[in-house]
Design a protein around this motif. Structure first.
Motif, PDB file in Angstrom:
ATOM      1  N   MET A 244      83.479  14.496  82.827  1.00  0.00           N
ATOM      2  CA  MET A 244      83.400  14.483  84.058  1.00  0.00           C
ATOM      3  C   MET A 244      82.228  13.956  84.973  1.00  0.00           C
ATOM      4  O   MET A 244      81.237  14.918  84.409  1.00  0.00           O
ATOM      5  CB  MET A 244      83.963  15.539  85.278  1.00  0.00           C
ATOM      6  N   GLU A 245      81.769  13.587  85.287  1.00  0.00           N
ATOM      7  CA  GLU A 245      80.139  12.765  85.504  1.00  0.00           C
ATOM      8  C   GLU A 245      80.690  12.741  87.074  1.00  0.00           C
ATOM      9  O   GLU A 245      81.262  11.755  88.251  1.00  0.00           O
ATOM     10  CB  GLU A 245      79.582  11.303  84.983  1.00  0.00           C
ATOM     11  N   THR A 246      79.257  12.512  88.283  1.00  0.00           N
ATOM     12  CA  THR A 246      79.414  12.881  89.313  1.00  0.00           C
ATOM     13  C   THR A 246      77.985  11.030  89.721  1.00  0.00           C
ATOM     14  O   THR A 246      76.924  12.472  89.266  1.00  0.00           O
ATOM     15  CB  THR A 246      79.799  14.169  90.300  1.00  0.00           C
ATOM     16  N   ARG A 247      78.659  10.525  90.086  1.00  0.00           N
ATOM     17  CA  ARG A 247      77.297  10.027  91.167  1.00  0.00           C
ATOM     18  C   ARG A 247      76.821  10.541  92.226  1.00  0.00           C
ATOM     19  O   ARG A 247      78.057  10.871  92.992  1.00  0.00           O
ATOM     20  CB  ARG A 247      77.184   8.988  90.519  1.00  0.00           C
ATOM     21  N   TYR A 248      75.479  10.299  92.700  1.00  0.00           N
ATOM     22  CA  TYR A 248      75.059  10.770  93.769  1.00  0.00           C
ATOM     23  C   TYR A 248      74.548   9.654  94.414  1.00  0.00           C
ATOM     24  O   TYR A 248      73.180   9.396  93.923  1.00  0.00           O
ATOM     25  CB  TYR A 248      74.080  11.943  94.018  1.00  0.00           C
ATOM     26  N   ASP A 249      73.947   9.992  95.394  1.00  0.00           N
ATOM     27  CA  ASP A 249      73.244   8.826  96.560  1.00  0.00           C
ATOM     28  C   ASP A 249      71.894   9.481  96.939  1.00  0.00           C
ATOM     29  O   ASP A 249      71.444  10.255  96.800  1.00  0.00           O
ATOM     30  CB  ASP A 249      73.897   8.444  98.753  1.00  0.00           C
ATOM     31  N   SER A 250      71.093   8.126  96.171  1.00  0.00           N
ATOM     32  CA  SER A 250      69.746   8.673  96.001  1.00  0.00           C
ATOM     33  C   SER A 250      69.052   8.967  97.525  1.00  0.00           C
ATOM     34  O   SER A 250      68.006   9.757  97.013  1.00  0.00           O
ATOM     35  CB  SER A 250      68.743   7.336  95.459  1.00  0.00           C
ATOM     36  N   THR A 251      68.823   8.639  98.713  1.00  0.00           N
ATOM     37  CA  THR A 251      68.670   8.946 100.076  1.00  0.00           C
ATOM     38  C   THR A 251      69.183  10.176 100.593  1.00  0.00           C
ATOM     39  O   THR A 251      68.683  11.233 100.439  1.00  0.00           O
ATOM     40  CB  THR A 251      69.012   7.995 101.183  1.00  0.00           C
ATOM     41  N   THR A 252      71.068  10.369 100.584  1.00  0.00           N
ATOM     42  CA  THR A 252      71.772  11.925 100.667  1.00  0.00           C
ATOM     43  C   THR A 252      71.737  12.507 100.167  1.00  0.00           C
ATOM     44  O   THR A 252      71.848  14.158 100.308  1.00  0.00           O
ATOM     45  CB  THR A 252      72.720  11.108 101.973  1.00  0.00           C
ATOM     46  N   GLY A 253      71.671  12.502  98.374  1.00  0.00           N
ATOM     47  CA  GLY A 253      71.887  13.614  97.833  1.00  0.00           C
ATOM     48  C   GLY A 253      73.661  13.797  97.938  1.00  0.00           C
ATOM     49  O   GLY A 253      74.021  14.979  96.599  1.00  0.00           O
ATOM     50  N   LEU A 254      74.419  13.289  98.926  1.00  0.00           N
ATOM     51  CA  LEU A 254      75.430  13.568  98.363  1.00  0.00           C
ATOM     52  C   LEU A 254      76.953  13.010  97.440  1.00  0.00           C
ATOM     53  O   LEU A 254      76.463  12.014  97.054  1.00  0.00           O
ATOM     54  CB  LEU A 254      76.835  13.001  99.966  1.00  0.00           C
ATOM     55  N   PRO A 255      77.882  13.454  97.005  1.00  0.00           N
ATOM     56  CA  PRO A 255      78.410  12.702  95.759  1.00  0.00           C
ATOM     57  C   PRO A 255      79.113  10.989  96.638  1.00  0.00           C
ATOM     58  O   PRO A 255      79.479  11.351  97.556  1.00  0.00           O
ATOM     59  CB  PRO A 255      79.786  13.398  95.662  1.00  0.00           C
ATOM     60  N   THR A 256      78.583  10.089  95.326  1.00  0.00           N
ATOM     61  CA  THR A 256      79.598   9.180  95.930  1.00  0.00           C
ATOM     62  C   THR A 256      81.052   8.181  94.720  1.00  0.00           C
ATOM     63  O   THR A 256      81.142   6.946  94.963  1.00  0.00           O
ATOM     64  CB  THR A 256      77.939   7.862  96.161  1.00  0.00           C
ATOM     65  N   GLU A 257      80.248   8.787  93.587  1.00  0.00           N
ATOM     66  CA  GLU A 257      81.417   8.689  92.377  1.00  0.00           C
ATOM     67  C   GLU A 257      81.575   9.398  91.653  1.00  0.00           C
ATOM     68  O   GLU A 257      81.170  10.106  91.645  1.00  0.00           O
ATOM     69  CB  GLU A 257      80.728   7.389  91.706  1.00  0.00           C
ATOM     70  N   LEU A 258      83.210   9.636  91.455  1.00  0.00           N
ATOM     71  CA  LEU A 258      83.545  10.343  90.111  1.00  0.00           C
ATOM     72  C   LEU A 258      84.011   9.383  89.020  1.00  0.00           C
ATOM     73  O   LEU A 258      85.342   9.055  89.316  1.00  0.00           O
ATOM     74  CB  LEU A 258      83.936  11.286  90.380  1.00  0.00           C
ATOM     75  N   SER A 259      83.280   9.729  87.821  1.00  0.00           N
ATOM     76  CA  SER A 259      83.990   9.457  86.365  1.00  0.00           C
ATOM     77  C   SER A 259      84.770  10.268  85.576  1.00  0.00           C
ATOM     78  O   SER A 259      83.562  10.908  85.539  1.00  0.00           O
ATOM     79  CB  SER A 259      83.182   8.297  86.340  1.00  0.00           C
ATOM     80  N   SER A 260      85.193   9.646  84.367  1.00  0.00           N
ATOM     81  CA  SER A 260      85.968  10.887  83.316  1.00  0.00           C
ATOM     82  C   SER A 260      85.529  10.410  82.313  1.00  0.00           C
ATOM     83  O   SER A 260      86.086   8.540  82.296  1.00  0.00           O
ATOM     84  CB  SER A 260      86.892  11.306  83.821  1.00  0.00           C
ATOM     85  N   ASN A 261      85.365  10.887  81.420  1.00  0.00           N
ATOM     86  CA  ASN A 261      85.705  10.034  79.497  1.00  0.00           C
ATOM     87  C   ASN A 261      86.755  10.047  79.360  1.00  0.00           C
ATOM     88  O   ASN A 261      87.102   9.474  78.239  1.00  0.00           O
ATOM     89  CB  ASN A 261      84.425  10.520  78.781  1.00  0.00           C
ATOM     90  N   LEU A 262      88.400  10.371  79.935  1.00  0.00           N
ATOM     91  CA  LEU A 262      89.740  10.989  79.583  1.00  0.00           C
ATOM     92  C   LEU A 262      89.996   9.436  80.055  1.00  0.00           C
ATOM     93  O   LEU A 262      89.877   8.604  80.586  1.00  0.00           O
ATOM     94  CB  LEU A 262      90.383  11.813  80.337  1.00  0.00           C
ATOM     95  N   THR A 263      90.929   9.026  78.760  1.00  0.00           N
ATOM     96  CA  THR A 263      91.703   8.154  78.359  1.00  0.00           C
ATOM     97  C   THR A 263      92.714   7.254  79.654  1.00  0.00           C
ATOM     98  O   THR A 263      93.490   8.316  80.087  1.00  0.00           O
ATOM     99  CB  THR A 263      92.327   8.318  77.326  1.00  0.00           C
ATOM    100  N   GLY A 264      92.396   6.334  80.173  1.00  0.00           N
ATOM    101  CA  GLY A 264      93.467   6.009  81.127  1.00  0.00           C
ATOM    102  C   GLY A 264      92.870   6.387  82.609  1.00  0.00           C
ATOM    103  O   GLY A 264      93.117   5.865  83.815  1.00  0.00           O
ATOM    104  N   VAL A 265      91.776   6.384  82.969  1.00  0.00           N
ATOM    105  CA  VAL A 265      90.771   7.570  83.586  1.00  0.00           C
ATOM    106  C   VAL A 265      90.443   6.489  84.558  1.00  0.00           C
ATOM    107  O   VAL A 265      89.342   5.656  85.614  1.00  0.00           O
ATOM    108  CB  VAL A 265      90.752   8.813  83.719  1.00  0.00           C
ATOM    109  N   GLY A 266      88.983   6.971  83.552  1.00  0.00           N
ATOM    110  CA  GLY A 266      87.420   5.905  84.155  1.00  0.00           C
ATOM    111  C   GLY A 266      87.183   6.333  85.396  1.00  0.00           C
ATOM    112  O   GLY A 266      86.972   7.365  85.058  1.00  0.00           O
ATOM    113  N   GLN A 267      86.841   5.509  85.752  1.00  0.00           N
ATOM    114  CA  GLN A 267      86.232   5.754  86.770  1.00  0.00           C
ATOM    115  C   GLN A 267      87.341   6.537  87.689  1.00  0.00           C
ATOM    116  O   GLN A 267      88.299   6.001  88.433  1.00  0.00           O
ATOM    117  CB  GLN A 267      85.697   4.477  87.986  1.00  0.00           C
ATOM    118  N   TYR A 268      87.222   8.123  88.908  1.00  0.00           N
ATOM    119  CA  TYR A 268      88.360   8.156  89.449  1.00  0.00           C
ATOM    120  C   TYR A 268      87.973   8.135  91.331  1.00  0.00           C
ATOM    121  O   TYR A 268      88.411   7.386  92.357  1.00  0.00           O
ATOM    122  CB  TYR A 268      88.390   9.690  89.769  1.00  0.00           C
TER     123      TYR A 268
END
Length: 128
Positions: free
Chosen positions: A1-25
């Motif tokens: 799992m990888e979480t991406r954060y907004d550079s200004t607010t620090g709040l999460p904006t995206e969640l992705s996975s390396n699981l087959t068939g999931v990719g970005q969640y």
């Protein structure tokens, strides 16, 4: 799992996975000025998405309504409104989806804020 954060607010904006068939969640996340999630868009590698909205009371910041709309549905599959008493206890939860059966549940509390009464109603076609 990888979480991406907004550079200004620090709040999460995206969640992705390396699981087959999931990719970005979570492919998109919006927030109120208080940092509360409002619009969340989820999508997997199947390219189908679902969006959910959360609404808040402007004074108490309590959740007042949530809605869920999948790409494959003709309308909302969940449209839930919440009512509270002055102490902040939930007094009713009403789900009135565009697709599916409506449902309302009501609650009452004693002087120690313990739930004492619970009731459930199912809507008939066309309303309660």
């Amino acid at each position: 799992m990888e979480t991406r954060y907004d550079s200004t607010t620090g709040l999460p904006t995206e969640l992705s996975s390396n699981l087959t068939g999931v990719g970005q969640y979570v492919i998109g996340q919006d927030y109120t000025r208080y940092g509360e999630p409002t619009l969340t868009t989820r999508q997997t590698d199947s390219d189908l998405y679902v969006q959910d909205d959360t609404y808040y009371d402007s004074v108490t910041r309590r959740v007042t309504r949530t809605k869920v709309k999948p790409e494959t549905a003709t309308g909302t599959v969940n449209d839930t409104s919440y009512s509270y008493d002055a102490a902040g206890n939930i007094t009713s939860i009403a789900d009135t989806p565009q697709v599916g059966v409506a449902d309302t549940q009501c609650f009452r509390y004693d002087e120690l804020r313990r739930m004492r009464v619970w009731a459930k109603w199912r809507a008939k076609r066309g309303g309660l």
